[in-house]
Design an enzyme around this catalytic site. Structure first.
Site, mmCIF file in Angstrom:
data_model
loop_
_atom_site.group_PDB
_atom_site.id
_atom_site.type_symbol
_atom_site.label_atom_id
_atom_site.label_comp_id
_atom_site.label_asym_id
_atom_site.label_seq_id
_atom_site.Cartn_x
_atom_site.Cartn_y
_atom_site.Cartn_z
ATOM 1 N N GLN A 92 -4.457 -1.221 9.512
ATOM 2 C CA GLN A 92 -4.511 -2.560 8.925
ATOM 3 C C GLN A 92 -5.137 -3.560 9.894
ATOM 4 O O GLN A 92 -4.790 -3.601 11.069
ATOM 5 C CB GLN A 92 -3.089 -3.007 8.518
ATOM 6 C CG GLN A 92 -3.021 -4.331 7.769
ATOM 7 C CD GLN A 92 -3.674 -4.307 6.394
ATOM 8 O OE1 GLN A 92 -3.795 -3.267 5.765
ATOM 9 N NE2 GLN A 92 -4.125 -5.453 5.938
ATOM 10 N N ASP A 147 -11.094 3.399 4.132
ATOM 11 C CA ASP A 147 -11.497 1.986 4.146
ATOM 12 C C ASP A 147 -13.028 1.855 4.092
ATOM 13 O O ASP A 147 -13.549 0.785 3.785
ATOM 14 C CB ASP A 147 -11.027 1.328 5.454
ATOM 15 C CG ASP A 147 -9.803 0.448 5.266
ATOM 16 O OD1 ASP A 147 -9.694 -0.180 4.206
ATOM 17 O OD2 ASP A 147 -8.981 0.377 6.201
ATOM 18 N N LYS A 169 0.837 -1.203 0.000
ATOM 19 C CA LYS A 169 0.000 0.000 0.000
ATOM 20 C C LYS A 169 0.874 1.257 0.000
ATOM 21 O O LYS A 169 0.618 2.217 -0.735
ATOM 22 C CB LYS A 169 -0.949 -0.011 1.206
ATOM 23 C CG LYS A 169 -2.049 -1.069 1.063
ATOM 24 C CD LYS A 169 -2.874 -1.291 2.324
ATOM 25 C CE LYS A 169 -3.866 -2.442 2.097
ATOM 26 N NZ LYS A 169 -4.713 -2.749 3.257
HETATM 27 N N1 GUN Z 1 -7.272 -6.403 6.110
HETATM 28 C C1 GUN Z 1 -7.681 -7.112 5.036
HETATM 29 N N2 GUN Z 1 -8.298 -6.306 4.129
HETATM 30 C C2 GUN Z 1 -8.275 -5.062 4.655
HETATM 31 C C3 GUN Z 1 -8.749 -3.796 4.192
HETATM 32 O O1 GUN Z 1 -9.344 -3.657 3.114
HETATM 33 N N3 GUN Z 1 -8.513 -2.743 5.027
HETATM 34 C C4 GUN Z 1 -7.874 -2.874 6.228
HETATM 35 N N4 GUN Z 1 -7.706 -1.788 6.966
HETATM 36 N N5 GUN Z 1 -7.440 -4.030 6.690
HETATM 37 C C5 GUN Z 1 -7.619 -5.119 5.899
#
Ligand code: GUN
Length: 295
Positions: A97, A122, A53
């Site tokens: 995350q 998100d 990311k």
């Molecule tokens: N863990 C797995 N997928 C995601 C996501 O789309 N966002 C976040 N913050 N954590 C994740």
């Protein structure tokens, strides 16, 4: 033989477009979008996702902020960092995350709720979840948005189709079900959501025009479970042991891709399908957040 949908190629087109927009904004507004990422603990998969990311956001010309917090961090330390980012005008998107370390699991919702909903790229904050449920979304969770964008790109219509989603998570299954139900061009589907208590999943997937697997079980969906010509979207990311691989493991999805391709009209591969789209949508949501602020 079905088509393999190349999510990586589609995501590259999106990155190129984002990069162009970011450089024009730099001249116009004297600032670029800022994305802050927070990683708590040492989950190797999470570390690798967050690294991707950050890398993608820097390549797109964003300013990237990152904080690594150790496993034993407290709820207060985490929300303290989030609040600092909430008050920083150079930050347009905040991502914590998931999953959080075991001792913080019960606090996940209350931690995520401290993110300013205007920076919640998100789309997990109750305000953004509510806007999506009402049919007027602001930030759409990245994986579901990526799936809709892939269907759009492939001109796979959803109107009047039966979509069967396996998985009811807040991150994928639930928001995706709302998007597919929406009165919109890539909505208007009839949606069935299956989960761990669903009886006879096979009898449901066999009726589906579109099957989306988001349950995290390697090769769960077999050719026998789908109907001829179905579209299969594989959201699973599973590590399986593979002594022949350099790292000792290999990434596979929830679908027995080779067998399913014989019967399906199109399948997303793992890796290289939905995964790259998820990160592209995170950047797009952050760019959208930046754009909203300039208005
Ligand atoms: N863990 C797995 N997928 C995601 C996501 O789309 N966002 C976040 N913050 N954590 C994740």
């Amino acid at each position: 033989m079905g088509k393999i949908i190349d999510g990586k190629a589609v995501s590259k087109e999106i990155y190129a477009d984002i990069k162009t927009r970011v450089s024009s904004y730099k001249n116009k507004y004297g600032r670029v979008p800022g994305l802050a990422t927070l990683l708590v603990g040492d989950n190797p998969a999470s570390r690798s996702y967050v690294r991707s990311k950050i890398k993608r956001s820097e390549e797109a010309g964003f300013t990237s902020y990152h904080r690594d917090m150790d496993n034993s961090s407290t709820r207060e330390q985490i929300t303290g960092q989030i609040k600092e980012w909430n008050n920083d005008n150079s930050i347009d998107g905040i991502l914590v995350q998931l999953p959080l370390p075991e001792h913080l699991r019960k606090d996940t919702a209350s931690i995520m709720d401290t993110i300013d909903p205007a920076k919640d790229v998100d789309g997990f904050h109750p305000e953004n979840a509510g806007l999506l449920a009402r049919g007027t979304p602001r930030f759409i969770p990245c994986t579901p948005r990526g799936i809709i964008e892939l269907l759009k790109h492939e001109k796979i219509s959803t109107e009047g189709k039966h979509a069967v989603i396996i998985g009811r998570s807040q991150i994928v299954g639930l928001p995706l079900s709302l998007l597919l139900l929406m009165k919109s061009e890539y909505g208007n589907a009839t949606v069935t959501v299956c989960h761990s208590r669903t009886r006879d999943i096979s009898s449901l997937t066999q009726q589906a025009d579109i099957v989306i697997t988001a349950l995290g079980k390697p090769r769960f969906l077999t050719a026998e479970m789908i109907k001829q010509g179905a579209v299969v979207i594989d959201v699973g990311i599973n590590r399986v042991d593979d002594p022949a691989a350099k790292k000792g493991y290999r990434i596979v999805g929830d679908v027995d891709t080779e067998a399913v391709l014989e019967k399906a009209s199109a399948v997303t591969p793992v890796p290289g399908g939905v995964g790259p789209m998820t990160i592209a949508m995170l950047l797009l949501n952050t760019l959208n957040s930046f754009e909203i602020k300039q208005k």
